[in-house]
Scaffold this motif. Sequence first.
Motif, PDB file in Angstrom:
ATOM      1  N   LEU A   1      74.204 -33.596 124.208  1.00 15.17           N
ATOM      2  CA  LEU A   1      74.986 -33.022 125.220  1.00 15.17           C
ATOM      3  C   LEU A   1      74.398 -31.426 125.491  1.00 15.17           C
ATOM      4  O   LEU A   1      73.874 -31.024 126.204  1.00 15.17           O
ATOM      5  N   PHE A   2      74.753 -30.886 123.707  1.00 13.26           N
ATOM      6  CA  PHE A   2      74.617 -29.812 124.294  1.00 13.26           C
ATOM      7  C   PHE A   2      73.428 -29.183 123.499  1.00 13.26           C
ATOM      8  O   PHE A   2      72.857 -27.978 124.013  1.00 13.26           O
ATOM      9  N   LEU A   3      72.037 -29.837 123.250  1.00 16.52           N
ATOM     10  CA  LEU A   3      71.151 -29.079 122.498  1.00 16.52           C
ATOM     11  C   LEU A   3      70.530 -29.536 123.416  1.00 16.52           C
ATOM     12  O   LEU A   3      69.110 -28.636 124.036  1.00 16.52           O
ATOM     13  N   PHE A   4      70.631 -30.465 124.580  1.00 13.62           N
ATOM     14  CA  PHE A   4      70.095 -30.764 126.104  1.00 13.62           C
ATOM     15  C   PHE A   4      70.101 -29.863 126.847  1.00 13.62           C
ATOM     16  O   PHE A   4      69.687 -30.026 128.355  1.00 13.62           O
ATOM     17  N   ASN A   5      71.738 -29.299 127.134  1.00 11.64           N
ATOM     18  CA  ASN A   5      71.718 -28.645 128.139  1.00 11.64           C
ATOM     19  C   ASN A   5      72.404 -27.595 127.685  1.00 11.64           C
ATOM     20  O   ASN A   5      73.540 -27.126 127.847  1.00 11.64           O
ATOM     21  N   PRO A   6      71.504 -26.623 126.917  1.00 10.86           N
ATOM     22  CA  PRO A   6      71.861 -25.355 126.043  1.00 10.86           C
ATOM     23  C   PRO A   6      72.315 -23.766 127.827  1.00 10.86           C
ATOM     24  O   PRO A   6      73.011 -22.948 127.153  1.00 10.86           O
ATOM     25  N   GLU A   7      72.319 -24.597 128.649  1.00 16.97           N
ATOM     26  CA  GLU A   7      72.536 -23.372 129.859  1.00 16.97           C
ATOM     27  C   GLU A   7      73.494 -23.867 129.966  1.00 16.97           C
ATOM     28  O   GLU A   7      74.388 -22.270 130.637  1.00 16.97           O
ATOM     29  N   HIS A   8      74.561 -24.721 129.599  1.00 17.98           N
ATOM     30  CA  HIS A   8      76.205 -24.980 130.105  1.00 17.98           C
ATOM     31  C   HIS A   8      77.363 -25.326 129.014  1.00 17.98           C
ATOM     32  O   HIS A   8      76.749 -24.887 127.958  1.00 17.98           O
TER      33      HIS A   8
ATOM     34  N   GLY B   1      78.808 -23.385 113.248  1.00 23.62           N
ATOM     35  CA  GLY B   1      78.111 -22.984 113.783  1.00 23.62           C
ATOM     36  C   GLY B   1      77.098 -23.020 115.176  1.00 23.62           C
ATOM     37  O   GLY B   1      76.768 -22.662 115.614  1.00 23.62           O
ATOM     38  N   LEU B   2      77.635 -24.586 115.322  1.00 21.52           N
ATOM     39  CA  LEU B   2      76.524 -24.899 116.506  1.00 21.52           C
ATOM     40  C   LEU B   2      76.597 -24.224 117.655  1.00 21.52           C
ATOM     41  O   LEU B   2      76.478 -24.720 118.753  1.00 21.52           O
ATOM     42  N   ILE B   3      77.953 -24.096 118.065  1.00 23.38           N
ATOM     43  CA  ILE B   3      78.417 -24.328 119.060  1.00 23.38           C
ATOM     44  C   ILE B   3      79.625 -23.261 119.035  1.00 23.38           C
ATOM     45  O   ILE B   3      79.743 -22.960 118.333  1.00 23.38           O
ATOM     46  N   LYS B   4      79.026 -22.716 120.209  1.00 23.68           N
ATOM     47  CA  LYS B   4      80.965 -21.656 120.663  1.00 23.68           C
ATOM     48  C   LYS B   4      81.775 -21.812 121.446  1.00 23.68           C
ATOM     49  O   LYS B   4      81.614 -22.536 122.198  1.00 23.68           O
ATOM     50  N   SER B   5      82.762 -21.406 121.683  1.00 21.12           N
ATOM     51  CA  SER B   5      83.921 -21.694 122.654  1.00 21.12           C
ATOM     52  C   SER B   5      83.827 -20.532 123.536  1.00 21.12           C
ATOM     53  O   SER B   5      83.553 -19.063 123.003  1.00 21.12           O
ATOM     54  N   LYS B   6      84.556 -20.980 124.224  1.00 20.27           N
ATOM     55  CA  LYS B   6      84.682 -19.428 125.469  1.00 20.27           C
ATOM     56  C   LYS B   6      85.603 -19.850 126.967  1.00 20.27           C
ATOM     57  O   LYS B   6      85.188 -21.400 127.030  1.00 20.27           O
TER      58      LYS B   6
ATOM     59  N   ASP C   1      72.285 -20.127 120.109  1.00 21.14           N
ATOM     60  CA  ASP C   1      71.439 -20.178 120.327  1.00 21.14           C
ATOM     61  C   ASP C   1      70.932 -19.583 119.224  1.00 21.14           C
ATOM     62  O   ASP C   1      69.647 -19.863 118.905  1.00 21.14           O
ATOM     63  N   SER C   2      71.962 -19.267 118.457  1.00 17.72           N
ATOM     64  CA  SER C   2      71.043 -18.932 117.315  1.00 17.72           C
ATOM     65  C   SER C   2      71.132 -19.649 115.916  1.00 17.72           C
ATOM     66  O   SER C   2      71.082 -19.048 114.665  1.00 17.72           O
ATOM     67  N   PHE C   3      71.916 -20.870 116.194  1.00 18.95           N
ATOM     68  CA  PHE C   3      72.186 -22.151 114.883  1.00 18.95           C
ATOM     69  C   PHE C   3      69.975 -22.389 114.950  1.00 18.95           C
ATOM     70  O   PHE C   3      69.311 -22.399 115.382  1.00 18.95           O
ATOM     71  N   PRO C   4      69.721 -22.111 113.223  1.00 17.20           N
ATOM     72  CA  PRO C   4      69.101 -22.245 112.981  1.00 17.20           C
ATOM     73  C   PRO C   4      67.777 -23.248 113.300  1.00 17.20           C
ATOM     74  O   PRO C   4      66.692 -23.088 113.037  1.00 17.20           O
ATOM     75  N   TYR C   5      68.177 -24.422 113.084  1.00 21.38           N
ATOM     76  CA  TYR C   5      68.142 -25.253 113.104  1.00 21.38           C
ATOM     77  C   TYR C   5      67.836 -26.213 114.386  1.00 21.38           C
ATOM     78  O   TYR C   5      67.742 -27.626 114.239  1.00 21.38           O
ATOM     79  N   LEU C   6      68.120 -25.565 115.783  1.00 20.93           N
ATOM     80  CA  LEU C   6      67.428 -26.081 116.713  1.00 20.93           C
ATOM     81  C   LEU C   6      67.098 -26.992 117.780  1.00 20.93           C
ATOM     82  O   LEU C   6      66.954 -27.456 117.805  1.00 20.93           O
ATOM     83  N   LEU C   7      65.548 -26.130 117.067  1.00 20.74           N
ATOM     84  CA  LEU C   7      64.377 -26.505 117.711  1.00 20.74           C
ATOM     85  C   LEU C   7      63.720 -27.633 116.867  1.00 20.74           C
ATOM     86  O   LEU C   7      63.480 -29.217 117.332  1.00 20.74           O
ATOM     87  N   ALA C   8      63.966 -28.510 115.602  1.00 18.74           N
ATOM     88  CA  ALA C   8      64.146 -28.830 114.537  1.00 18.74           C
ATOM     89  C   ALA C   8      64.980 -30.585 115.016  1.00 18.74           C
ATOM     90  O   ALA C   8      64.525 -32.165 115.281  1.00 18.74           O
ATOM     91  N   LEU C   9      65.951 -29.836 114.732  1.00 18.12           N
ATOM     92  CA  LEU C   9      67.568 -31.261 115.950  1.00 18.12           C
ATOM     93  C   LEU C   9      66.703 -31.603 117.509  1.00 18.12           C
ATOM     94  O   LEU C   9      67.349 -33.585 117.336  1.00 18.12           O
TER      95      LEU C   9
END
Length: 207
Positions: A19-26, A55-60, A88-96
């Motif tokens: 959910l988070f990795l494939f929908n980064p704009e939401h 450090g994969l997600i932030k809250s707001k 989007d600064s998480f270092p392993y986003l693309l690999a995951l």
Amino acid sequence: MEILEKLFGTEARVKMLRLFLFNPEHAYGAEDIMNRAKVTGKEVKDQLAVFQKIGLIKSKQVTQEVAKKKGKKIVIKKRRVQGWFLDDSFPYLLALKNLLITVSMKTHEDIAKHFGPVGKIRAVIVSGIFIQDWESRVDLLIVADNLKPAALERAVKSLEAEIGKEIRYAAFETPDFQYRLGIYDKLIRDILDFPHRKVVDKIGIVH
């Protein structure tokens, strides 16, 4: 899914990662995560704690629409709730992302078979998420004779549920596609002029 569960611990974690990795704009509130990922409130709480810790997600604060029934009417109200979004600064986003897609994705040929019931298939072109091109505007192009819209919608939703991401797709009857191809339609060019793979081509598409 079984391999991913063993790698990541639980099915809930895999679903929420997608959910988070494939929908980064939401950004998603807890209830939204429960509904979209089909997980329980406890699972949401547990996995959010893990994701925030690494450090994969932030809250707001986010605005969430809530439907309430008043008599015979459905009233939509908005409220502010705590939400979470991908950092989007998480270092392993693309690999995951690539791991989740590679392990869980159907083969390109299986994708073509998946859409068999939507009509007499003339062409299937995959791009975007299906070839790990995350910048692409379109993921899938279907060309068919006697296209069945209801069957197409069911096939798309079924595939979306499997991979955990909304699929950006276009579908055309064969004459319409050939016309658009001939006039260099922008949507068609957005697929053919960028990385893609022709899984089925019974038309002889030249680009």
